[in-house]
Write an enzyme that holds these catalytic residues in place. Structure first.
Site, PDB file in Angstrom:
ATOM      1  CB  SER A  11     -22.584 -22.693 -24.181  1.00 44.78           C
ATOM      2  OG  SER A  11     -22.197 -21.686 -24.682  1.00 44.78           O
TER       3      SER A  11
ATOM      4  CE  LYS B 132     -18.946 -21.809 -24.222  1.00 44.03           C
ATOM      5  NZ  LYS B 132     -19.665 -20.966 -23.494  1.00 44.03           N
TER       6      LYS B 132
ATOM      7  CE1 TYR C 125     -16.607 -21.512 -28.430  1.00 45.25           C
ATOM      8  CE2 TYR C 125     -17.591 -19.615 -29.619  1.00 45.25           C
ATOM      9  CZ  TYR C 125     -17.486 -20.583 -28.470  1.00 45.25           C
ATOM     10  OH  TYR C 125     -18.138 -20.215 -27.283  1.00 45.25           O
TER      11      TYR C 125
ATOM     12  CE1 TYR D 165     -23.118 -20.368 -20.629  1.00 46.03           C
ATOM     13  CE2 TYR D 165     -25.624 -20.152 -20.461  1.00 46.03           C
ATOM     14  CZ  TYR D 165     -24.262 -20.506 -21.343  1.00 46.03           C
ATOM     15  OH  TYR D 165     -24.460 -21.085 -22.653  1.00 46.03           O
TER      16      TYR D 165
ATOM     17  CB  VAL E 256     -27.946 -19.203 -25.957  1.00 52.38           C
ATOM     18  CG1 VAL E 256     -27.118 -18.676 -24.953  1.00 52.38           C
ATOM     19  CG2 VAL E 256     -26.929 -19.390 -27.254  1.00 52.38           C
TER      20      VAL E 256
END
Length: 305
Positions: free
Chosen positions: A61, A64, A189, A241, A259
């Protein structure tokens, strides 16, 4: 500085015992729970490192923020934010609930999986191959590492087990937030999340964000200044998060976790930091990595607030 990094690593190593490596993607289970590393690059291009700084892991992540920057530079911002929101969700990063319960059904922000799938869909390119090539080229330029590539074992593992992301993507297409072939988009992705890095790569991306998109070595502008500000703002409000608020209070640095165990932090006009610790807390953040950044922020007075 390296002595400080060693001290901070050693004083927080015990926290790795309280976390677990990510288990829902089979390949990520292979990580060593007690690995811990850090790299810092300051605005003068001095590089400091300690621990397992050169251990390779997948970016997950953390990607992103890079893809968000691409989407904002490829498209009109008003169009981007018609597809994805700007507010913290308060829910886990892989939650589907608000895609159904929000009035707009729009993903809350680009840092959760649903929002990131949207921003990935906004990368320009005539084909999947062209989009992948552009994406990798941008990652490599930001990290100053032409060898950055995709870990295909992790990519296949994510693709095989990514049904929750698949469900999100079909909901998003149903409600008009993405167009085109869902499986093709998810392929991009999953590859994005499977780019293999180390803490030096994260620190390099972080220092380029800290310098508002200007390469500190060459002076070349890589990211639009306003885009770099938007990205860092999302890192503060949503980057960790549903623990982002607590992190902002205790650490006070723009940061994004993944993660795979990585955390990228960017201290404006000061430094980029890459941390690796695959033992995660219940919210999906590196449990020792957060503690390291908290102590480092206090020792070096990095809190931007």
């Amino acid at each position: 500085m390296e002595k400080i990094l060693e001290e901070v690593l050693n004083s927080n190593r015990k926290y790795t015992n309280y976390g677990q490596v990510a288990g829902y993607i089979p390949e990520l289970k292979k990580a060593k729970r007690d690995d811990l590393g850090i790299c810092v690059i300051d605005k003068d291009n001095n590089i400091y490192k300690a621990g397992n700084w050169d251990t390779k892991f997948t970016i997950q992540s953390v990607s992103k923020i890079v893809v968000l920057a691409m989407a904002l530079m490829d498209n009109d911002w008003q169009y981007v934010f018609s597809k994805v929101g700007k507010e913290p969700s308060g829910d886990p990063f892989n939650s589907i609930m608000k895609l159904e319960t929000n009035d707009t059904k729009k993903p809350s922000n680009p840092m959760i999986n649903a929002g990131a799938i949207v921003t990935t869909s906004l990368i320009k390119g005539a084909s999947l191959e062209e989009k992948e090539e552009r994406m990798l080229k941008f990652f490599r330029k930001l990290a100053k590492n032409d060898n950055l590539g995709i870990n295909y074992d992790v990519y296949k593992s994510e693709k095989m087990t990514g049904d929750r992301n698949r469900a999100m993507a079909y909901l998003l297409r149903n409600d008009g937030f993405i167009q085109g072939d869902v499986e093709e988009l998810l392929d991009l992705y999953f590859k994005q999340c499977s780019i293999e890095v180390d803490t030096l790569d994260l620190a390099r991306i972080g220092v380029n964000l800290a310098s508002y998109g200007v390469d500190i070595e060459t002076g070349e502008r890589i990211i639009d200044e306003k885009v770099s500000r938007i990205v860092k703002t999302f890192m503060v409000t949503c980057g960790m998060y549903d623990a982002s608020g607590e992190f902002a209070i205790k650490v006070g640095i723009p940061a994004k976790s993944g993660v795979g165990g990585g955390i990228l932090a960017s201290v404006p006009n000061t430094m980029g930091i890459g941390v690796y610790g695959p033992a995660l807390d219940k919210k999906g953040n590196s449990i020792a990595g957060i503690k390291i950044l908290e102590e480092l922020s206090q020792k070096l007075e990095l809190n931007i607030f």
